[in-house]
Motif scaffolding. Structure first.
Motif, PDB file in Angstrom:
ATOM      1  N   ALA A   1      31.317  34.388  45.878  1.00 28.18           N
ATOM      2  CA  ALA A   1      30.690  35.685  45.633  1.00 28.18           C
ATOM      3  C   ALA A   1      31.060  36.682  46.726  1.00 28.18           C
ATOM      4  O   ALA A   1      31.236  37.872  46.467  1.00 28.18           O
ATOM      5  N   THR A   2      31.203  36.181  47.965  1.00 32.58           N
ATOM      6  CA  THR A   2      31.579  37.064  49.070  1.00 32.58           C
ATOM      7  C   THR A   2      32.942  37.683  48.810  1.00 32.58           C
ATOM      8  O   THR A   2      33.161  38.860  49.090  1.00 32.58           O
ATOM      9  N   ILE A   3      33.835  36.886  48.261  1.00 30.77           N
ATOM     10  CA  ILE A   3      35.167  37.413  47.954  1.00 30.77           C
ATOM     11  C   ILE A   3      35.083  38.381  46.768  1.00 30.77           C
ATOM     12  O   ILE A   3      35.775  39.392  46.730  1.00 30.77           O
ATOM     13  N   LEU A   4      34.189  38.086  45.812  1.00 29.16           N
ATOM     14  CA  LEU A   4      34.042  38.964  44.648  1.00 29.16           C
ATOM     15  C   LEU A   4      33.516  40.344  45.051  1.00 29.16           C
ATOM     16  O   LEU A   4      33.728  41.322  44.335  1.00 29.16           O
ATOM     17  N   ALA A   5      32.814  40.408  46.176  1.00 32.30           N
ATOM     18  CA  ALA A   5      32.278  41.699  46.620  1.00 32.30           C
ATOM     19  C   ALA A   5      33.359  42.579  47.235  1.00 32.30           C
ATOM     20  O   ALA A   5      33.113  43.741  47.533  1.00 32.30           O
ATOM     21  N   THR A   6      34.561  42.039  47.424  1.00 31.00           N
ATOM     22  CA  THR A   6      35.652  42.861  47.946  1.00 31.00           C
ATOM     23  C   THR A   6      36.465  43.416  46.771  1.00 31.00           C
ATOM     24  O   THR A   6      36.257  43.017  45.627  1.00 31.00           O
ATOM     25  N   SER A   7      37.419  44.289  47.092  1.00 30.44           N
ATOM     26  CA  SER A   7      38.132  44.968  46.015  1.00 30.44           C
ATOM     27  C   SER A   7      39.324  44.163  45.490  1.00 30.44           C
ATOM     28  O   SER A   7      40.103  44.659  44.698  1.00 30.44           O
ATOM     29  N   VAL A   8      39.474  42.915  45.925  1.00 29.41           N
ATOM     30  CA  VAL A   8      40.619  42.121  45.484  1.00 29.41           C
ATOM     31  C   VAL A   8      40.529  41.847  43.976  1.00 29.41           C
ATOM     32  O   VAL A   8      39.432  41.691  43.428  1.00 29.41           O
TER      33      VAL A   8
ATOM     34  N   LEU B   1      44.936  34.968  50.189  1.00 28.26           N
ATOM     35  CA  LEU B   1      44.076  34.021  49.467  1.00 28.26           C
ATOM     36  C   LEU B   1      44.703  32.627  49.447  1.00 28.26           C
ATOM     37  O   LEU B   1      44.027  31.625  49.671  1.00 28.26           O
TER      38      LEU B   1
ATOM     39  N   ARG C   1      40.532  40.144  40.414  1.00 28.41           N
ATOM     40  CA  ARG C   1      40.016  38.832  39.994  1.00 28.41           C
ATOM     41  C   ARG C   1      41.160  37.891  39.635  1.00 28.41           C
ATOM     42  O   ARG C   1      41.076  36.695  39.869  1.00 28.41           O
TER      43      ARG C   1
ATOM     44  N   GLY D   1      28.257  29.904  47.527  1.00 28.68           N
ATOM     45  CA  GLY D   1      28.119  31.365  47.589  1.00 28.68           C
ATOM     46  C   GLY D   1      29.245  32.043  48.332  1.00 28.68           C
ATOM     47  O   GLY D   1      29.189  33.240  48.601  1.00 28.68           O
ATOM     48  N   THR D   2      30.307  31.299  48.680  1.00 27.42           N
ATOM     49  CA  THR D   2      31.397  31.926  49.417  1.00 27.42           C
ATOM     50  C   THR D   2      32.372  32.623  48.473  1.00 27.42           C
ATOM     51  O   THR D   2      33.099  33.516  48.873  1.00 27.42           O
TER      52      THR D   2
END
Ligand SMILES: Nc1ncnc2c1ncn2[C@@H]1O[C@H](COP(=O)(O)OP(=O)(O)OP(=O)(O)O)[C@@H](O)[C@H]1O
Ligand SMILES: [Mg+2]
Lengths: 263, 368
Positions: free
Chosen positions: B195-202, B6, B204, B192-193
């Motif tokens: 949100a794409t990261i939020l959809a992964t298991s990383v 990140l 918060r 909206g980029t």
């Protein structure tokens, strides 16, 4: 447990989601109520290796349902299981076995497909060697290799869409969830997406998609669930739901049955 | 590993975009050029008229006069009759300096000495002193000059630095943090980029840290550039000797540096919170401007109110600004500085935690 989920890869049980509306939203929705039930006790199940289509008009609650399944939002009531993992209790595990893609989830245009693939691979904790191998295979399979070093912002819409699709399965998920996969795309780009979905099914993935386009369901889906007003109006294998009529006729039959002859 | 990826992404984004690098470094360069040009306009327009009490004679006097005339200035030599009176005149600003040269000065032999008395707070005084030292060195003098200043050395210079610098530093640090953070946090949310990261298991918290750490580093570069621009051009602007800057000890610089360094992540995470809550870059910049005005007000308060209790340590911004003011004023408030740095770090941790919480909140991230 294992047996139960062997074939049933996604199971939603009585999912419910209510949103509190702001004044502005109340005006837009033309309602005096400050609460909106977006999804109202939805249950269904999708099988391994199949394409499941959630069909419904605007505002039916499709996006809300798929967001609950991909753990971006939490259901108020009910639960859903993906490969046996509860979206409520094990969101991390669910995220690792699901690939989620919607029009709202975008890729940063500054980066190249190559960089983004590696980045999201790292986000899902994929091993370096595995990642490199998978990149080679997927980029070749979907014709991205020639554009691997071009910034996403400089790619054509079709290629951009392909990159988003490939990046969403970087961690080799068993389940792929697509919200309105062909929305806003021209026929050529839409074909790229539908071909991709069929290819994914050939690869043995299970796919859950939402759409309001009848033909898309008829062309792709093995099972279909028709959502109206946050409720499941009818669910089952495509042939069983349609019976002797077309999907469109079946839909309006259900719709008028529930809402009266308005349209 | 995920955190590293990140952070790398954030650095990559920045260092591969020449436009962003320029945005960050430009303020410092512009400030330096602007202030220097301004300083030159203010201070070289009229020619100087120096009045120097002189005792003794030497070829050096001729050299001095020649130099002064060459730069378009004038000098009037007065005989040194009453030392007390002459000193008073220098102190009052009626004369520039007193220059005393012993009888055998030109022989450079035993007992040859030069003495100068000037007001270090006066521009002409500093100028004349600089001139004398350079001329004496050029003729090969190897013994020290007796230097006396009638005012406490660098006093006025320090006063100006004390009053202005903390305010300027805060303002520039803020604007450096602002351009970087708004674009990266609010921009990614709007596009909206994120949100794409939020959809992964990383995790918060890793997303929050993966933003704040690199953004702080990048902002620190921008802040350093602005800071250097101010510091290097300030003496010129004020018509002061650059020695004002050398007057501080290593520890004072270290403390200043730490204070500024602790201030950067605090501001970045505060703007990060605002950006996470906002729906668009536009909305975020509106709220951030309010935040900036608040921060500037607080730093002005510390200029006006000089005596403040121990409680300032607990107030972000104010703690750093007052500590900086005291250091520039010649004090060494080690504990106040270190505690302020600690407090800032603590607030930063709280804010990063808040960002992580917001990233997990569906209302904040996916509300309409
Ligand atoms: N975050 C939110 N806050 C308030 N209301 C919401 C929110 N998200 C969705 N809604 C409302 O819930 C209902 C269902 O929305 P949803 O987006 O799930 O529908 P959809 O089937 O995806 O429709 P579309 O075809 O328009 O995408 C709509 O009335 C919508 O306005
Ligand atoms: Mg939708």
């Amino acid at each position: 447990m294992e047996d139960l989920f062997a074939n049933e890869i996604v199971r939603a049980e009585n999912l419910k989601k209510t949103f509190t509306l702001s004044r502005k939203q109340q005006r837009l929705e033309k309602t005096a109520l400050n609460r909106k039930i977006a999804v109202n006790g939805l249950s269904f199940s999708a099988n391994r290796g199949e394409i499941y289509g959630l069909l419904g008009p605007n505002g039916a609650g499709k996006t809300t349902t798929l967001r609950m399944l991909s753990t971006l939002i939490k259901p108020d009531e009910g639960d859903a299981y993906i490969m046996g993992h509860s979206v409520r209790k094990e969101p991390q595990k669910v995220r690792d076995c699901v690939g989620f893609l919607t029009g709202e989830l975008k890729l940063e245009t500054f980066f190249t497909p190559d960089y983004l693939f590696d980045f999201f691979g790292a986000m899902h904790g994929v091993e370096k060697e595995v990642l490199a191998e998978r990149k080679r295979e997927l980029f070749a399979r979907f014709g991205i290799d020639a554009f691997a070093q071009v910034k996403v912002g400089d790619l054509s819409t079709g290629m951009k869409q392909k990159v988003s699709l490939v990046v969403s399965i970087v961690h080799d998920p068993d389940v792929v969830i697509f919200d309105e996969p062909t929305n806003g795309l021209d026929v050529l780009t839409a074909k790229v997406v539908t071909d991709f979905l069929l290819e994914l099914r050939r690869m043995g993935k299970s796919i859950l998609l939402s759409t309001h386009i009848f033909s898309l369901v008829e062309k792709l889906c093995d099972r279909v669930g028709i959502i109206i007003d946050g409720k499941m109006a009818e669910e089952g294998p495509l042939a069983a739901v349609c019976g002797t009529t077309s999907l469109e006729e079946k839909f309006f039959e259900l719709y008028h049955g529930l809402k009266g002859e308005i349209v | 590993m995920k955190l590293v990826a990140l952070m790398k992404k954030e650095f990559h984004r920045f260092f591969h975009d020449p436009r962003l690098i320029v945005t960050i470094l430009l303020p410092g360069i512009v400030i330096f050029l602007l202030y220097t040009v301004l300083g030159n306009i203010i201070h070289t327009e009229e020619s100087r008229e120096l009045k120097v009490y002189l005792s003794g004679n030497s070829a050096v006097v001729g050299l001095l006069e020649q130099q002064i005339n060459e730069s378009g200035d004038k000098v009037e030599w007065l005989p040194l009759e009453n030392e007390e009176e002459a000193r008073a005149a220098v102190k009052e600003g009626e004369a520039t300096a007193i220059l005393t040269l012993t009888e055998n000065f030109d022989s450079f032999g035993e007992g040859a000495r030069a003495g100068i008395v000037y007001d270090s707070g006066s521009e002409n005084g500093s100028y004349f002193y600089g001139l004398v030292s350079s001329v004496l060195i050029s003729v090969g003098m190897r013994f020290p000059i007796d230097v006396q200043t009638v005012n406490d050395s660098a006093d006025i210079g320090r006063e100006i630095l004390t009053a202005l610098l903390p305010f300027l530093v805060v303002t520039f640090v803020f604007s450096a943090c602002m351009s970087v953070t708004l674009e990266s946090v609010a921009g990614e949310k709007e596009r909206g980029t994120l949100a794409t990261i939020l959809a992964t298991s990383v995790k918060r918290s890793h997303i929050a840290l993966g933003k704040i750490i690199p953004l702080s580093c990048i902002s620190a570069i921008g802040a350093a550039s602005s800071f250097l621009g101010v510091v290097l051009s300030l003496p010129k602007l004020m018509g002061l000797d650059a020695t004002v800057l050398v007057g501080y000890s290593f520890v004072s610089y270290l403390l200043l540096f730490l204070l500024i360094l602790s201030f950067v992540p605090l501001i970045v995470s505060a703007i990060g919170v605002v950006s996470t809550l906002s729906r668009s870059v536009k909305e975020a910049s509106a709220y951030t401007s309010v935040l900036m005005i608040l921060v500037m007000l607080v730093s002005i308060v510390s200029l006006v109110v000089t005596q403040m209790g121990e409680w300032v340590i607990a107030v972000p911004v104010l703690n750093a600004v007052t500590a900086m003011g005291r250091i520039l004023g010649g004090e060494l408030p080690v504990w106040q500085s270190l505690l302020s740095v600690g407090a800032n770090l603590l607030y930063t941790v709280v804010l990063v935690w808040a960002i992580a919480k917001m990233l997990s909140s569906e209302k904040v991230m996916f509300g309409k």
